[in-house]
Design an enzyme around this catalytic site. Sequence first.
Site, PDB file in Angstrom:
ATOM      1  N   ASN A  80       4.844  -8.550 -35.193  1.00  0.00           N
ATOM      2  CA  ASN A  80       3.955  -7.572 -34.549  1.00  0.00           C
ATOM      3  C   ASN A  80       2.540  -7.596 -35.135  1.00  0.00           C
ATOM      4  OD1 ASN A  80       3.225  -4.752 -33.319  1.00  0.00           O
ATOM      5  ND2 ASN A  80       3.037  -4.480 -35.547  1.00  0.00           N
ATOM      6  N   TYR A 147      -8.697 -14.234 -29.720  1.00  0.00           N
ATOM      7  CA  TYR A 147      -7.490 -13.420 -29.476  1.00  0.00           C
ATOM      8  C   TYR A 147      -6.673 -13.971 -28.304  1.00  0.00           C
ATOM      9  CZ  TYR A 147      -4.619  -9.226 -28.806  1.00  0.00           C
ATOM     10  OH  TYR A 147      -3.563  -8.346 -28.677  1.00  0.00           O
ATOM     11  N   LYS A 151      -2.794 -15.543 -28.525  1.00  0.00           N
ATOM     12  CA  LYS A 151      -1.649 -14.931 -27.836  1.00  0.00           C
ATOM     13  C   LYS A 151      -1.061 -15.890 -26.785  1.00  0.00           C
ATOM     14  CE  LYS A 151      -1.490 -10.945 -29.980  1.00  0.00           C
ATOM     15  NZ  LYS A 151      -0.358 -10.563 -30.838  1.00  0.00           N
TER      16      LYS A 151
HETATM   17  N1  LIG Z   1      -3.133  -1.955 -29.073  1.00  0.00           N
HETATM   18  C1  LIG Z   1      -3.084  -2.631 -27.931  1.00  0.00           C
HETATM   19  O1  LIG Z   1      -3.580  -2.178 -26.881  1.00  0.00           O
HETATM   20  C2  LIG Z   1      -2.393  -3.960 -27.873  1.00  0.00           C
HETATM   21  C3  LIG Z   1      -2.317  -4.615 -26.637  1.00  0.00           C
HETATM   22  C4  LIG Z   1      -1.673  -5.846 -26.557  1.00  0.00           C
HETATM   23  C5  LIG Z   1      -1.084  -6.384 -27.685  1.00  0.00           C
HETATM   24  N2  LIG Z   1      -1.169  -5.728 -28.882  1.00  0.00           N
HETATM   25  C6  LIG Z   1      -0.541  -6.354 -30.039  1.00  0.00           C
HETATM   26  O2  LIG Z   1       0.312  -5.409 -30.678  1.00  0.00           O
HETATM   27  C7  LIG Z   1       0.402  -5.701 -32.086  1.00  0.00           C
HETATM   28  C8  LIG Z   1       0.111  -4.450 -32.881  1.00  0.00           C
HETATM   29  O3  LIG Z   1      -1.223  -4.048 -32.605  1.00  0.00           O
HETATM   30  P1  LIG Z   1      -1.793  -2.593 -32.939  1.00  0.00           P
HETATM   31  O4  LIG Z   1      -2.591  -2.194 -31.777  1.00  0.00           O
HETATM   32  O5  LIG Z   1      -0.716  -1.729 -33.447  1.00  0.00           O
HETATM   33  O6  LIG Z   1      -2.802  -2.977 -34.122  1.00  0.00           O
HETATM   34  P2  LIG Z   1      -3.276  -2.143 -35.409  1.00  0.00           P
HETATM   35  O7  LIG Z   1      -3.181  -0.695 -35.165  1.00  0.00           O
HETATM   36  O8  LIG Z   1      -4.591  -2.731 -35.787  1.00  0.00           O
HETATM   37  O9  LIG Z   1      -2.175  -2.548 -36.511  1.00  0.00           O
HETATM   38  C9  LIG Z   1      -2.075  -3.881 -36.931  1.00  0.00           C
HETATM   39  C10 LIG Z   1      -0.949  -4.030 -37.943  1.00  0.00           C
HETATM   40  O10 LIG Z   1      -0.974  -5.389 -38.402  1.00  0.00           O
HETATM   41  C11 LIG Z   1      -1.118  -5.408 -39.819  1.00  0.00           C
HETATM   42  N3  LIG Z   1      -1.964  -6.516 -40.247  1.00  0.00           N
HETATM   43  C12 LIG Z   1      -3.231  -6.781 -39.843  1.00  0.00           C
HETATM   44  N4  LIG Z   1      -3.722  -7.824 -40.515  1.00  0.00           N
HETATM   45  C13 LIG Z   1      -2.737  -8.227 -41.366  1.00  0.00           C
HETATM   46  C14 LIG Z   1      -2.636  -9.262 -42.328  1.00  0.00           C
HETATM   47  N5  LIG Z   1      -3.665 -10.085 -42.582  1.00  0.00           N
HETATM   48  N6  LIG Z   1      -1.473  -9.397 -43.011  1.00  0.00           N
HETATM   49  C15 LIG Z   1      -0.440  -8.545 -42.800  1.00  0.00           C
HETATM   50  N7  LIG Z   1      -0.479  -7.562 -41.888  1.00  0.00           N
HETATM   51  C16 LIG Z   1      -1.613  -7.396 -41.193  1.00  0.00           C
HETATM   52  C17 LIG Z   1      -1.789  -4.082 -40.159  1.00  0.00           C
HETATM   53  O11 LIG Z   1      -1.460  -3.687 -41.482  1.00  0.00           O
HETATM   54  P3  LIG Z   1      -2.442  -3.835 -42.737  1.00  0.00           P
HETATM   55  O12 LIG Z   1      -3.829  -3.559 -42.259  1.00  0.00           O
HETATM   56  O13 LIG Z   1      -1.891  -2.804 -43.686  1.00  0.00           O
HETATM   57  O14 LIG Z   1      -2.233  -5.219 -43.212  1.00  0.00           O
HETATM   58  C18 LIG Z   1      -1.139  -3.138 -39.154  1.00  0.00           C
HETATM   59  O15 LIG Z   1       0.081  -2.674 -39.654  1.00  0.00           O
HETATM   60  C19 LIG Z   1      -0.601  -6.842 -32.326  1.00  0.00           C
HETATM   61  O16 LIG Z   1       0.075  -8.081 -32.340  1.00  0.00           O
HETATM   62  C20 LIG Z   1      -1.513  -6.773 -31.121  1.00  0.00           C
HETATM   63  O17 LIG Z   1      -2.113  -8.008 -30.830  1.00  0.00           O
HETATM   64  C21 LIG Z   1      -1.802  -4.532 -28.997  1.00  0.00           C
END
Ligand SMILES: NC(=O)c1ccc[n+]([C@@H]2O[C@H](COP(=O)([O-])OP(=O)(O)OC[C@H]3O[C@@H](n4cnc5c(N)ncnc54)[C@H](OP(=O)(O)O)[C@@H]3O)[C@@H](O)[C@H]2O)c1
Length: 244
Positions: A80, A147, A151
């Site tokens: 994730n 990005y 993906k």
């Molecule tokens: N939000 C959306 O609308 C959306 C839409 C489509 C897909 N997604 C996908 O859903 C997933 C979760 O996204 P989100 O929106 O929840 O993002 P988020 O709120 O930014 O959270 C990202 C998570 O990834 C971890 N992370 C980031 N960089 C990291 C690194 N270098 N090493 C280890 N962990 C890392 C962060 O933890 P730390 O900062 O503590 O490391 C955090 O727990 C992602 O794959 C994203 O591409 C999201």
Amino acid sequence: MKKTLLILTGHSKGLGRAILDRFLDAEGTEVIAISRTALGLKRANLREIQLDLADLESLGIRLPDIFPVGDFERFVLINNAGWIGEIKPVGKLDPGHISKLMNLNLLAPMILTDAFAKAYFPLSAEKLVCNISSGAAYKPMPGWAEYCSSKAALAMFSKVAAEDLAKNGVRVFSLAPGIVDTEMQAEIRTAALEDFPALARFENFKREGSLSPPEMVADKVFYLVSHSERFSDVVQDVRDFELP
Ligand SMILES: NC(=O)c1ccc[n+]([C@@H]2O[C@H](COP(=O)([O-])OP(=O)(O)OC[C@H]3O[C@@H](n4cnc5c(N)ncnc54)[C@H](OP(=O)(O)O)[C@@H]3O)[C@@H](O)[C@H]2O)c1
């Protein structure tokens, strides 16, 4: 609920945090959770690993620690963790950011999926990998070259892995979570209009309340993992199915 070991990346906030909470509350489930930030939760069924997944050398060193064999009926890996990357047009990108994003969004999930398969091949337990993808895998979005590319590649990797691993009883999914109300969306709204023509659309999503709550998406992730036999295609989108 089958006795389950979940290995989850990006659990410290956003969608990953909601997925973590959903599985921690499920009976018979243990979770190994990986992010750069540890939450320090006092839960007997949680082990946190603090790791920068973009640092592939460190990931390689920690791999043996991440996939323990135990008395589980189901092993699940949810890749994730992800980053939106620099929101800039091609021609204004930073090579360091390109490689950091590809390491985190693509190479770490590939390495973890491969290690998961190696660790659990011999076991007769149910085995499932869920790579969190995005609609951006299929739709070019100006300003999101890094990005979208990461993906799209992760979705293709998931399709090939699903074929490779089917004979070993490993299901692989590439799951788009919709547009979720997390810090990633907040980061998107800080982009400069000159670099991101769709800025107003994303500001409107937030203003109009059309972003999905992470908890609702986590319920769907949990449903897919718990009823994988009801999902035949590798590529899934949470917007395409309702919870019963
Ligand atoms: N939000 C959306 O609308 C959306 C839409 C489509 C897909 N997604 C996908 O859903 C997933 C979760 O996204 P989100 O929106 O929840 O993002 P988020 O709120 O930014 O959270 C990202 C998570 O990834 C971890 N992370 C980031 N960089 C990291 C690194 N270098 N090493 C280890 N962990 C890392 C962060 O933890 P730390 O900062 O503590 O490391 C955090 O727990 C992602 O794959 C994203 O591409 C999201």
